[in-house]
Write an enzyme that holds these catalytic residues in place. Sequence first.
Site, PDB file in Angstrom:
ATOM      1  N   ARG A  91       0.611  -1.674   0.008  1.00  0.00           N
ATOM      2  CA  ARG A  91       0.231  -0.088  -0.078  1.00  0.00           C
ATOM      3  C   ARG A  91       0.652   1.065   0.064  1.00  0.00           C
ATOM      4  O   ARG A  91       0.565   1.863  -0.640  1.00  0.00           O
ATOM      5  CB  ARG A  91      -0.779   0.315   1.175  1.00  0.00           C
ATOM      6  CG  ARG A  91      -2.608  -0.247   1.372  1.00  0.00           C
ATOM      7  CD  ARG A  91      -2.375  -1.517   2.799  1.00  0.00           C
ATOM      8  NE  ARG A  91      -1.656  -2.194   2.892  1.00  0.00           N
ATOM      9  CZ  ARG A  91      -2.087  -3.268   2.563  1.00  0.00           C
ATOM     10  NH1 ARG A  91      -2.430  -4.110   1.979  1.00  0.00           N
ATOM     11  NH2 ARG A  91      -0.918  -4.457   2.801  1.00  0.00           N
ATOM     12  N   THR A  92       1.891   1.198   1.119  1.00  0.00           N
ATOM     13  CA  THR A  92       2.916   2.170   1.080  1.00  0.00           C
ATOM     14  C   THR A  92       3.417   2.925  -0.506  1.00  0.00           C
ATOM     15  O   THR A  92       3.507   3.870  -1.265  1.00  0.00           O
ATOM     16  CB  THR A  92       3.954   2.736   2.277  1.00  0.00           C
ATOM     17  OG1 THR A  92       2.293   1.856   3.421  1.00  0.00           O
ATOM     18  CG2 THR A  92       4.137   3.702   2.649  1.00  0.00           C
TER      19      THR A  92
ATOM     20  N   LYS B 241      26.538  -3.764  -1.826  1.00  0.00           N
ATOM     21  CA  LYS B 241      27.668  -3.699  -1.626  1.00  0.00           C
ATOM     22  C   LYS B 241      28.076  -3.566  -0.612  1.00  0.00           C
ATOM     23  O   LYS B 241      29.439  -2.648   0.163  1.00  0.00           O
ATOM     24  CB  LYS B 241      28.184  -2.866  -2.368  1.00  0.00           C
ATOM     25  CG  LYS B 241      27.443  -3.163  -4.330  1.00  0.00           C
ATOM     26  CD  LYS B 241      28.215  -2.081  -5.116  1.00  0.00           C
ATOM     27  CE  LYS B 241      27.442  -2.239  -6.556  1.00  0.00           C
ATOM     28  NZ  LYS B 241      27.649  -1.781  -7.117  1.00  0.00           N
TER      29      LYS B 241
ATOM     30  N   ARG C 280      11.846   3.572   3.117  1.00  0.00           N
ATOM     31  CA  ARG C 280      11.542   2.634   4.515  1.00  0.00           C
ATOM     32  C   ARG C 280      12.241   2.173   4.353  1.00  0.00           C
ATOM     33  O   ARG C 280      13.332   1.592   4.109  1.00  0.00           O
ATOM     34  CB  ARG C 280      10.011   1.885   4.081  1.00  0.00           C
ATOM     35  CG  ARG C 280       9.703   1.197   4.608  1.00  0.00           C
ATOM     36  CD  ARG C 280       8.259   0.245   3.991  1.00  0.00           C
ATOM     37  NE  ARG C 280       7.409   0.511   4.453  1.00  0.00           N
ATOM     38  CZ  ARG C 280       6.396   0.384   4.989  1.00  0.00           C
ATOM     39  NH1 ARG C 280       6.018  -1.063   4.515  1.00  0.00           N
ATOM     40  NH2 ARG C 280       5.351   1.178   5.222  1.00  0.00           N
TER      41      ARG C 280
ATOM     42  N   HIS D 117       5.193   6.250  11.416  1.00  0.00           N
ATOM     43  CA  HIS D 117       4.669   5.833  10.271  1.00  0.00           C
ATOM     44  C   HIS D 117       4.060   7.016   9.979  1.00  0.00           C
ATOM     45  O   HIS D 117       2.570   6.838   9.451  1.00  0.00           O
ATOM     46  CB  HIS D 117       4.376   4.816   9.697  1.00  0.00           C
ATOM     47  CG  HIS D 117       3.490   4.383   8.779  1.00  0.00           C
ATOM     48  ND1 HIS D 117       3.586   4.987   7.497  1.00  0.00           N
ATOM     49  CD2 HIS D 117       3.980   2.763   7.880  1.00  0.00           C
ATOM     50  CE1 HIS D 117       3.657   4.197   5.853  1.00  0.00           C
ATOM     51  NE2 HIS D 117       3.163   2.603   6.451  1.00  0.00           N
TER      52      HIS D 117
HETATM   53  C1  NCD Z   1       2.032  -1.134   8.746  1.00  0.00           C
HETATM   54  C2  NCD Z   1       3.798  -1.312   8.809  1.00  0.00           C
HETATM   55  O1  NCD Z   1       4.258  -0.815   7.155  1.00  0.00           O
HETATM   56  O2  NCD Z   1       4.328   0.179   9.796  1.00  0.00           O
HETATM   57  N1  NCD Z   1       1.584  -1.335   6.967  1.00  0.00           N
HETATM   58  C3  NCD Z   1       1.287  -0.535   6.236  1.00  0.00           C
HETATM   59  O3  NCD Z   1       2.802   0.973   5.934  1.00  0.00           O
HETATM   60  N2  NCD Z   1      -0.103  -0.263   5.629  1.00  0.00           N
HETATM   61  C4  NCD Z   1       1.035  -1.743   9.278  1.00  0.00           C
HETATM   62  C5  NCD Z   1       2.416  -3.554   9.176  1.00  0.00           C
HETATM   63  O4  NCD Z   1       3.064  -4.104   8.234  1.00  0.00           O
HETATM   64  O5  NCD Z   1       1.650  -4.601  10.411  1.00  0.00           O
END
Ligand code: NCD
Length: 315
Positions: A62-63, A92, A113, A141
Amino acid sequence: MRDAIAAPVRRPVHLVSSRDLDRTTIDDLLRRARRMAAHPEEAGRRLEGKILASLFYEPSTRTRFSFESAMLRLGGHVLAAADAPRESSVAKGETIEDTVRVIDAYADIIVLRHPEQGAAQRAAGASSVPLINAGDGAGEHPTQALLDLFTIQQELGRADHLRIGFAGDLRHGRTVRSLASLLAHFDGTELVLIAPPELQLQEDVRDVLRQAGVALRDEPDLGRAIDDLDVLYQTRVQRERFPSAEAYERVRGIAVVDPAIMRRLPARAILMHPLPRVDEIVTAVDADPRAAYFRQARNGLPVRMAILDWMLGPA
Ligand code: NCD
């Protein structure tokens, strides 16, 4: 669109933590997101010629897709490393600081991320272009928190005077940590923290909440917590953050939302989840109109469009 969206309240350099956002800014962002959702056709050229680099050192569906889609829908372009540990020079041994120091010459904004808490802060310090934290280990997040807050407002018509139950892995769940900090800005917030001691919310976030006057209640038993909630925010036990498979097995399946739990959740309430869900919400619940998690995921698009436009768009 230029007229409809007023000058930014405060244009940020980076978005690393929910704690970077004040109430005026949060309200402004939510208003921009509502506008993006209502009139997506107005957005198409806002970021024409701009380039987003999406750098993902941890899995994401999703993100990453919603950020990339948001950039494309704003008329911009995307460079992506969806599996950065394999696809980039990290393989590397390059540090995140060095990687970002180089990528900032190729892009106008970076979405990162990373599995380490604090990595986004370090990367932001090395970046000459705006950097957005799309999850740093068990840290934060903030863009998920904004879309969660947007969802609460859309579904319930307000974000103040709400009793919200956070269930699941509150210790390692970065979405809960970020959303709790945002909710601290709203009047009358009450949080019920539904988790066993080893998965409970950590002191740093509790301090923020207490200082803001948020009412907190620890309740290990989901069944005892739900009778008077406005929102039940369920989360996945974050298997990848546990030191061993045994430690994870001891707590998995600790609180499962099933039709029996839904019968006790008030009719006015909604059930949220950042997704992905594993087994903490059974699929039989999906058809319940109070199950808001797929609507929540859809909200990722207008909210991330609003965030990108706010950070990079014309004033
Ligand atoms: C979450 C995350 O990555 O922190 N997912 C997301 O971004 N929608 C929650 C999760 O991974 O459980």
